[in-house]
Design a protein around this motif. Sequence first.
Motif, mmCIF file in Angstrom:
data_model
loop_
_atom_site.group_PDB
_atom_site.id
_atom_site.type_symbol
_atom_site.label_atom_id
_atom_site.label_comp_id
_atom_site.label_asym_id
_atom_site.label_seq_id
_atom_site.Cartn_x
_atom_site.Cartn_y
_atom_site.Cartn_z
ATOM 1 N N SER A 31 1.216 -1.352 -0.136
ATOM 2 C CA SER A 31 -0.068 -0.018 -0.317
ATOM 3 C C SER A 31 0.607 1.361 0.013
ATOM 4 N N HIS A 32 0.905 1.885 -0.471
ATOM 5 C CA HIS A 32 1.397 3.466 -0.868
ATOM 6 C C HIS A 32 0.780 3.891 0.162
ATOM 7 N N ARG A 33 -0.353 4.475 0.948
ATOM 8 C CA ARG A 33 0.845 5.071 2.658
ATOM 9 C C ARG A 33 1.294 4.021 3.487
ATOM 10 N N GLU A 34 0.853 3.339 3.206
ATOM 11 C CA GLU A 34 2.087 2.350 4.733
ATOM 12 C C GLU A 34 3.921 2.310 3.833
ATOM 13 N N TYR A 35 3.722 2.078 2.517
ATOM 14 C CA TYR A 35 4.812 2.191 2.396
ATOM 15 C C TYR A 35 5.608 4.258 2.427
ATOM 16 N N LEU A 36 4.825 5.083 2.573
ATOM 17 C CA LEU A 36 5.610 5.961 3.088
ATOM 18 C C LEU A 36 4.901 6.449 4.524
ATOM 19 N N ARG A 37 4.659 5.573 5.668
ATOM 20 C CA ARG A 37 5.318 5.869 6.301
ATOM 21 C C ARG A 37 6.444 4.564 6.926
ATOM 22 N N ALA A 38 6.626 3.606 6.367
ATOM 23 C CA ALA A 38 7.951 2.820 6.744
ATOM 24 C C ALA A 38 9.177 4.049 6.025
ATOM 25 N N GLN A 39 8.922 4.237 4.893
ATOM 26 C CA GLN A 39 9.974 5.836 4.911
ATOM 27 C C GLN A 39 10.171 6.763 5.930
ATOM 28 N N ALA A 40 8.844 7.298 6.128
ATOM 29 C CA ALA A 40 9.456 8.260 7.058
ATOM 30 C C ALA A 40 10.307 7.308 8.262
ATOM 31 N N ALA A 41 9.131 5.875 8.780
ATOM 32 C CA ALA A 41 10.102 6.257 9.699
ATOM 33 C C ALA A 41 11.113 5.496 9.926
ATOM 34 N N LEU A 42 11.769 5.154 8.368
ATOM 35 C CA LEU A 42 13.351 4.878 8.141
ATOM 36 C C LEU A 42 14.514 5.922 8.790
ATOM 37 N N TYR A 43 13.375 7.300 8.416
ATOM 38 C CA TYR A 43 14.903 7.985 8.843
ATOM 39 C C TYR A 43 14.735 8.825 9.742
ATOM 40 N N ARG A 44 14.040 8.682 10.585
ATOM 41 C CA ARG A 44 13.686 8.476 11.841
ATOM 42 C C ARG A 44 14.689 7.721 12.429
ATOM 43 N N LEU A 45 15.397 6.494 11.982
ATOM 44 C CA LEU A 45 15.156 5.699 12.589
ATOM 45 C C LEU A 45 17.340 5.809 13.244
ATOM 46 N N ALA A 46 17.770 7.187 12.053
ATOM 47 C CA ALA A 46 19.173 7.291 12.824
ATOM 48 C C ALA A 46 19.543 8.439 13.829
ATOM 49 N N LYS A 47 18.179 8.838 14.440
ATOM 50 C CA LYS A 47 17.950 9.653 15.928
ATOM 51 C C LYS A 47 17.588 8.559 16.987
ATOM 52 N N ILE A 48 16.447 7.458 16.444
ATOM 53 C CA ILE A 48 16.969 7.008 17.761
ATOM 54 C C ILE A 48 17.667 5.325 17.825
ATOM 55 N N VAL A 49 18.876 5.609 17.084
ATOM 56 C CA VAL A 49 19.798 4.986 17.046
ATOM 57 C C VAL A 49 20.710 6.435 18.491
ATOM 58 N N ASP A 50 21.332 7.484 17.478
ATOM 59 C CA ASP A 50 21.883 7.875 18.668
ATOM 60 C C ASP A 50 21.009 8.330 20.067
ATOM 61 N N ASP A 51 19.869 8.018 20.417
ATOM 62 C CA ASP A 51 19.281 8.313 21.356
ATOM 63 C C ASP A 51 20.314 7.495 22.745
ATOM 64 N N LEU A 52 20.253 5.884 21.986
ATOM 65 C CA LEU A 52 20.138 4.532 22.357
ATOM 66 C C LEU A 52 21.259 4.332 22.890
ATOM 67 N N GLU A 53 22.384 5.028 21.761
ATOM 68 C CA GLU A 53 23.827 4.782 22.011
ATOM 69 C C GLU A 53 24.294 5.911 23.376
ATOM 70 N N ALA A 54 23.414 7.041 22.992
ATOM 71 C CA ALA A 54 23.647 7.522 24.271
ATOM 72 C C ALA A 54 23.488 7.175 25.529
ATOM 73 N N LEU A 55 21.987 6.521 25.349
ATOM 74 C CA LEU A 55 22.018 5.774 26.693
ATOM 75 C C LEU A 55 22.746 4.709 27.423
ATOM 76 N N VAL A 56 23.866 3.859 26.381
ATOM 77 C CA VAL A 56 24.348 3.218 26.294
ATOM 78 C C VAL A 56 26.029 3.917 27.556
ATOM 79 N N ARG A 57 25.880 4.331 26.821
ATOM 80 C CA ARG A 57 27.088 5.292 27.146
ATOM 81 C C ARG A 57 26.967 5.860 28.231
ATOM 82 N N ARG A 58 25.672 6.473 28.675
ATOM 83 C CA ARG A 58 25.540 7.519 30.077
ATOM 84 C C ARG A 58 25.588 5.928 30.984
ATOM 85 N N ASP A 59 24.345 4.792 30.834
ATOM 86 C CA ASP A 59 25.324 3.318 31.784
ATOM 87 C C ASP A 59 26.143 3.114 31.819
#
Length: 348
Positions: free
Chosen positions: A317-345
């Motif tokens: 579905s085109h709508r599902e595809y666009l949502r998946a792409q948007a989520a993919l583009y947010r992954l970099a920030k999520i990874v940055d946040d996870l790495e920051a948590l690991v460093r803090r711990d």
Amino acid sequence: MEHERAITAQEIAALTGGRLIAPGSGEVRVVAVAPIDRAGPDDLSFLASSKYLPYFQRSRAGVVLCKEEFAAAPGGPAVRIVVPDTHAALLAVLPVLYPPPVWQPGVHPTAVIGRGATWQDPVVIGPHVALGRDVHLGRNVRLGAGCALADGVQVGDDVELFPRVTVYSGTEIGNRVILHAGAVLGSDGFGYVPSTRGELPRKIPQVGRCLIGDDVEIGANTTVDRGSVDDTVIGPGTKIDNLVQVAHNVRIGARCLIAAMVGIAGSTHVGDDVFLAGQVGLADHLTIGSRVRVTVQGGVIGDIPDGAIVSGYPARSHREYLRAQAALYRLAKIVDDLEALVRRDRDA
């Protein structure tokens, strides 16, 4: 470029059913059509989207076709014709400014005509055309230089083949069909029995037909294979772009639009009014419903129901595809946040 005639703004308004809004401008004449950013005083142009308003405001066009929303737009050419759809309006004007060339019937002396080949005059059979045995051409058929039609090919009325079109035996072409240069119809499909003991793959004879419906247009260097034991069918009114591959036993419905570099694998059925954008790939033995839209580079590996719009690979579905792409583009920030948590711990 020379034209058979110029045309006035008043005549354009009459042809298009549009409204001329500049008083006293009905006698302004144009002789060509040009894009809004390059049009001069002797040109007709058009404004279909606000995206092009900056070009319109600097344009030197003599006459502009525009939608109602741009009728009073500031700046730009004063002579405007308001129409509901600028592209549809152009269809009414273009044949007047650019009349099709007049063709002269006849058979060129270098043409090779097979035994039993027949046609209904008038026809044009150009230089170095080869007609096989029992070929039949309808009325007003035009064959460009170097076309080759194999034994038994049947061609309807008002058909035009541009140079070097090749049509294999077992092909039937309907009325008002246009085949552009280098198109190949009815060649063998890709059918082999794979080897199991290091032997060569064995070719499966392709004995089906290739059937082209009325009002079909097929672009340059496109290939439509004949069927293996069934027929390959292109439905009436379907338009196929350049560099498209249609495999054996494929059935395409009516009024479909198929853009460049699409590949349709064997035995896939496509419904009516389907749009396949550039570089779409359809896997074999699928059913694609009517009114389906597949966006650019979509890879389809499963059936699609009527009316669906799909994107991506695997296509969904085109709508599902666009949502998946948007989520993919947010992954970099999520990874940055996870790495920051690991460093803090780790530092705690």
